[in-house]
Design an enzyme around this catalytic site. Sequence first.
Site, PDB file in Angstrom:
ATOM      1  N   HIS A  17     112.697  24.832  64.872  1.00  0.00           N
ATOM      2  CA  HIS A  17     112.001  26.079  64.532  1.00  0.00           C
ATOM      3  C   HIS A  17     110.620  26.106  65.187  1.00  0.00           C
ATOM      4  O   HIS A  17     110.195  27.123  65.742  1.00  0.00           O
ATOM      5  CB  HIS A  17     111.779  26.191  63.018  1.00  0.00           C
ATOM      6  CG  HIS A  17     113.012  26.291  62.179  1.00  0.00           C
ATOM      7  ND1 HIS A  17     113.259  25.458  61.115  1.00  0.00           N
ATOM      8  CD2 HIS A  17     114.069  27.134  62.238  1.00  0.00           C
ATOM      9  CE1 HIS A  17     114.397  25.783  60.540  1.00  0.00           C
ATOM     10  NE2 HIS A  17     114.932  26.793  61.212  1.00  0.00           N
ATOM     11  N   LYS A  41     123.171  30.767  51.641  1.00  0.00           N
ATOM     12  CA  LYS A  41     122.713  29.382  51.488  1.00  0.00           C
ATOM     13  C   LYS A  41     121.968  29.211  50.165  1.00  0.00           C
ATOM     14  O   LYS A  41     121.262  30.118  49.733  1.00  0.00           O
ATOM     15  CB  LYS A  41     121.741  29.014  52.631  1.00  0.00           C
ATOM     16  CG  LYS A  41     122.339  29.062  54.024  1.00  0.00           C
ATOM     17  CD  LYS A  41     121.256  28.785  55.049  1.00  0.00           C
ATOM     18  CE  LYS A  41     121.784  28.821  56.475  1.00  0.00           C
ATOM     19  NZ  LYS A  41     120.684  28.787  57.465  1.00  0.00           N
ATOM     20  N   ARG A  90     120.928  28.118  69.517  1.00  0.00           N
ATOM     21  CA  ARG A  90     121.172  26.699  69.801  1.00  0.00           C
ATOM     22  C   ARG A  90     122.411  26.492  70.660  1.00  0.00           C
ATOM     23  O   ARG A  90     122.455  25.637  71.522  1.00  0.00           O
ATOM     24  CB  ARG A  90     121.355  25.923  68.494  1.00  0.00           C
ATOM     25  CG  ARG A  90     120.094  25.750  67.722  1.00  0.00           C
ATOM     26  CD  ARG A  90     120.377  25.260  66.340  1.00  0.00           C
ATOM     27  NE  ARG A  90     121.141  26.239  65.590  1.00  0.00           N
ATOM     28  CZ  ARG A  90     121.310  26.236  64.284  1.00  0.00           C
ATOM     29  NH1 ARG A  90     120.799  25.276  63.562  1.00  0.00           N
ATOM     30  NH2 ARG A  90     121.995  27.181  63.690  1.00  0.00           N
ATOM     31  N   SER A 127     118.332  22.970  59.552  1.00  0.00           N
ATOM     32  CA  SER A 127     117.805  22.546  58.251  1.00  0.00           C
ATOM     33  C   SER A 127     118.921  21.925  57.416  1.00  0.00           C
ATOM     34  O   SER A 127     118.697  20.952  56.685  1.00  0.00           O
ATOM     35  CB  SER A 127     117.211  23.741  57.504  1.00  0.00           C
ATOM     36  OG  SER A 127     116.176  24.314  58.250  1.00  0.00           O
TER      37      SER A 127
HETATM   38  O1  PNS Z   1     117.314  30.438  58.988  1.00  0.00           O
HETATM   39  P1  PNS Z   1     118.487  31.337  58.696  1.00  0.00           P
HETATM   40  O2  PNS Z   1     119.091  31.005  57.347  1.00  0.00           O
HETATM   41  O3  PNS Z   1     119.519  31.325  59.784  1.00  0.00           O
HETATM   42  O4  PNS Z   1     117.879  32.805  58.641  1.00  0.00           O
HETATM   43  C1  PNS Z   1     118.716  33.914  58.365  1.00  0.00           C
HETATM   44  C2  PNS Z   1     117.873  35.108  57.880  1.00  0.00           C
HETATM   45  C3  PNS Z   1     117.096  34.714  56.612  1.00  0.00           C
HETATM   46  C4  PNS Z   1     116.896  35.512  58.954  1.00  0.00           C
HETATM   47  C5  PNS Z   1     118.872  36.263  57.568  1.00  0.00           C
HETATM   48  O5  PNS Z   1     119.780  35.861  56.588  1.00  0.00           O
HETATM   49  C6  PNS Z   1     118.143  37.528  57.120  1.00  0.00           C
HETATM   50  O6  PNS Z   1     117.645  38.269  57.948  1.00  0.00           O
HETATM   51  N1  PNS Z   1     118.094  37.743  55.783  1.00  0.00           N
HETATM   52  C7  PNS Z   1     117.438  38.892  55.202  1.00  0.00           C
HETATM   53  C8  PNS Z   1     118.477  39.963  54.818  1.00  0.00           C
HETATM   54  C9  PNS Z   1     118.938  40.721  56.062  1.00  0.00           C
HETATM   55  O7  PNS Z   1     118.192  41.447  56.677  1.00  0.00           O
HETATM   56  N2  PNS Z   1     120.202  40.474  56.459  1.00  0.00           N
HETATM   57  C10 PNS Z   1     120.743  41.020  57.689  1.00  0.00           C
HETATM   58  C11 PNS Z   1     121.420  42.345  57.542  1.00  0.00           C
HETATM   59  S1  PNS Z   1     122.838  42.312  56.546  1.00  0.00           S
END
Ligand code: PNS
Length: 159
Positions: A17, A41, A90, A127
């Site tokens: 990150h 998660k 990645r 993570s």
């Molecule tokens: O580090 P991650 O878990 O891959 O991050 C994913 C994250 C938190 C960026 C994603 O789940 C997110 O944007 N969550 C907020 C809700 C949202 O906007 N979801 C996408 C549209 S359904």
Amino acid sequence: MKSAVCPGSFDPITYGHLDIVARASARFDQVIVAVLENRTKSSLFTVDERIEMIRDTTKSLGNVVVDSWYGLLVDYCTANNIGTIVKGLRAVTDFDYELQMAQINYQAAKVETMFMATSPTHSFLSSSIVKELAHFGGDVSTMVPPIVHDALRIRLAGE
Ligand code: PNS
């Protein structure tokens, strides 16, 4: 001022990150690292704990701020007038999900997503892998900053 958001659950933040955040900070006037909820998660650290770790590990980057949001990423971008999301890719396995998110966020509010190729030294890092390794006593000292390493040790000892 050109701002970008680096969103994620950051549970906890890793060197992977941090590599993306540092590279984004060199390309934008301001980078907001936003801690959001990933509903797929469950988390080890609270949002406040994650924010503290991110603040500590990005403090040398003068144009990085840390924030959190409960809700859709696109609503955060709209509320804060941010037109660009930066995410690391990645491997090809990340691509399907990330492309879908990028398309949804563009369609909803014309927010662009820019993908950065993760540095090969971090391409296996996540993570979840860090937590799994740390849980079973594996060495994660090359994967996370010392403050995160300590936090993992303390949290997992209490489980
Ligand atoms: O580090 P991650 O878990 O891959 O991050 C994913 C994250 C938190 C960026 C994603 O789940 C997110 O944007 N969550 C907020 C809700 C949202 O906007 N979801 C996408 C549209 S359904």
